[in-house]
Design a protein around this motif. Sequence first.
Motif, PDB file in Angstrom:
ATOM      1  N   VAL A  36      -5.721  -1.758  -7.317  1.00 61.82           N
ATOM      2  CA  VAL A  36      -5.769  -0.472  -6.629  1.00 61.82           C
ATOM      3  C   VAL A  36      -6.807  -0.609  -5.527  1.00 61.82           C
ATOM      4  O   VAL A  36      -8.011  -0.633  -5.778  1.00 61.82           O
ATOM      5  N   ILE A  37      -6.345  -0.757  -4.283  1.00 62.48           N
ATOM      6  CA  ILE A  37      -7.273  -0.940  -3.167  1.00 62.48           C
ATOM      7  C   ILE A  37      -6.962   0.051  -2.056  1.00 62.48           C
ATOM      8  O   ILE A  37      -5.812   0.423  -1.842  1.00 62.48           O
ATOM      9  N   SER A  38      -8.007   0.475  -1.381  1.00 66.05           N
ATOM     10  CA  SER A  38      -7.859   1.313  -0.191  1.00 66.05           C
ATOM     11  C   SER A  38      -7.695   0.382   1.009  1.00 66.05           C
ATOM     12  O   SER A  38      -8.544  -0.482   1.251  1.00 66.05           O
ATOM     13  N   ILE A  39      -6.590   0.538   1.735  1.00 66.82           N
ATOM     14  CA  ILE A  39      -6.352  -0.329   2.896  1.00 66.82           C
ATOM     15  C   ILE A  39      -7.450  -0.129   3.935  1.00 66.82           C
ATOM     16  O   ILE A  39      -7.928  -1.087   4.551  1.00 66.82           O
ATOM     17  N   LYS A  40      -7.873   1.116   4.106  1.00 66.37           N
ATOM     18  CA  LYS A  40      -8.933   1.394   5.067  1.00 66.37           C
ATOM     19  C   LYS A  40     -10.220   0.691   4.659  1.00 66.37           C
ATOM     20  O   LYS A  40     -10.886   0.051   5.480  1.00 66.37           O
ATOM     21  N   ASP A  41     -10.580   0.780   3.366  1.00 70.65           N
ATOM     22  CA  ASP A  41     -11.795   0.124   2.894  1.00 70.65           C
ATOM     23  C   ASP A  41     -11.678  -1.393   2.997  1.00 70.65           C
ATOM     24  O   ASP A  41     -12.632  -2.074   3.382  1.00 70.65           O
TER      25      ASP A  41
ATOM     26  N   TYR B 172      -7.294  -1.148  10.559  1.00 73.21           N
ATOM     27  CA  TYR B 172      -6.335  -0.651   9.568  1.00 73.21           C
ATOM     28  C   TYR B 172      -4.919  -1.085   9.950  1.00 73.21           C
ATOM     29  O   TYR B 172      -4.141  -1.560   9.110  1.00 73.21           O
TER      30      TYR B 172
ATOM     31  N   ASN C 264      -2.439  -3.644   7.909  1.00 73.29           N
ATOM     32  CA  ASN C 264      -1.122  -3.183   7.454  1.00 73.29           C
ATOM     33  C   ASN C 264      -0.039  -4.190   7.805  1.00 73.29           C
ATOM     34  O   ASN C 264       0.877  -4.462   7.015  1.00 73.29           O
TER      35      ASN C 264
ATOM     36  N   ARG D  93       3.936  -4.469  -2.531  1.00 73.94           N
ATOM     37  CA  ARG D  93       3.223  -3.216  -2.271  1.00 73.94           C
ATOM     38  C   ARG D  93       3.937  -2.082  -2.991  1.00 73.94           C
ATOM     39  O   ARG D  93       5.103  -1.796  -2.733  1.00 73.94           O
TER      40      ARG D  93
ATOM     41  N   ARG E 242       3.391   2.061  -4.760  1.00 76.88           N
ATOM     42  CA  ARG E 242       2.665   3.300  -4.473  1.00 76.88           C
ATOM     43  C   ARG E 242       1.302   3.284  -5.164  1.00 76.88           C
ATOM     44  O   ARG E 242       1.201   3.312  -6.381  1.00 76.88           O
ATOM     45  N   GLY E 243       0.260   3.207  -4.357  1.00 80.05           N
ATOM     46  CA  GLY E 243      -1.092   3.290  -4.898  1.00 80.05           C
ATOM     47  C   GLY E 243      -1.736   1.969  -5.248  1.00 80.05           C
ATOM     48  O   GLY E 243      -2.925   1.909  -5.536  1.00 80.05           O
TER      49      GLY E 243
END
Length: 225
Positions: free
Chosen positions: A170-175, A184, A188, A202, A204-205
């Motif tokens: 579970v990773i934040s793409i922005k982070d 970003y 992507n 990939r 969801r989430g």
Amino acid sequence: MREIIDNERLQLYIRTHQMDAIFTEPLLPHLSLYFFDKGELICSQGDPSQYLYILVEGKLKIYTNSPEGKTLILSFKTPLEVIGDLEYVQGIDFVNTVEAVSPVMMIGVHHRWLKKYGGNHAPLLNFLLGIITRKFLLKNKSMSFNIMYPVEVRLASYLLSVSFVETELVISIKDAANLIGTSYRHLNRVITQFCEEGLIERKRGFILVKDMDGLRSLAGGNIYE
């Protein structure tokens, strides 16, 4: 963070990592065992430094924040590693932020006891010297890594470092973009490329790592560790 009151376990960690000679007898009663959950911060950049921590189990992520609010990953650490060594020697606040990537066990000792019972103990001082000099070498390598290597290699390395136990991340793409030093939008595109190549999936989430060997081949050994 919670303190683990288990002297036998503490002594086992000391023996396992061959630290018997590092600590003086008067210092031993002042060593404590601390447990950190995955995602918990051991310390934050700019916080007052009062304890020296020794990583004896688990994995850590170390990153730094710029005055503009940008974050950049420096390295991932596994045992045996020390957190707060530079801060102890220099008497300064924590330089970086350190986060538990997995459940983590640390041996902690307050600076006042370290100075009182270990300040002139040659084996302890040599141990800290070795740790600090190694960190400077690794930091140079890390900074070069972020500047010289393409985003594909950096992302592969990042995924390898955070998926050492789990394959579902579970990773934040922005982070993640901030941590590996890219945009970003660019990240992507690379994630889409990795999906097309069958390296990851990939959902969801979260991201599912499907081909660890493929990521290792792409990273070419140039990882954040």
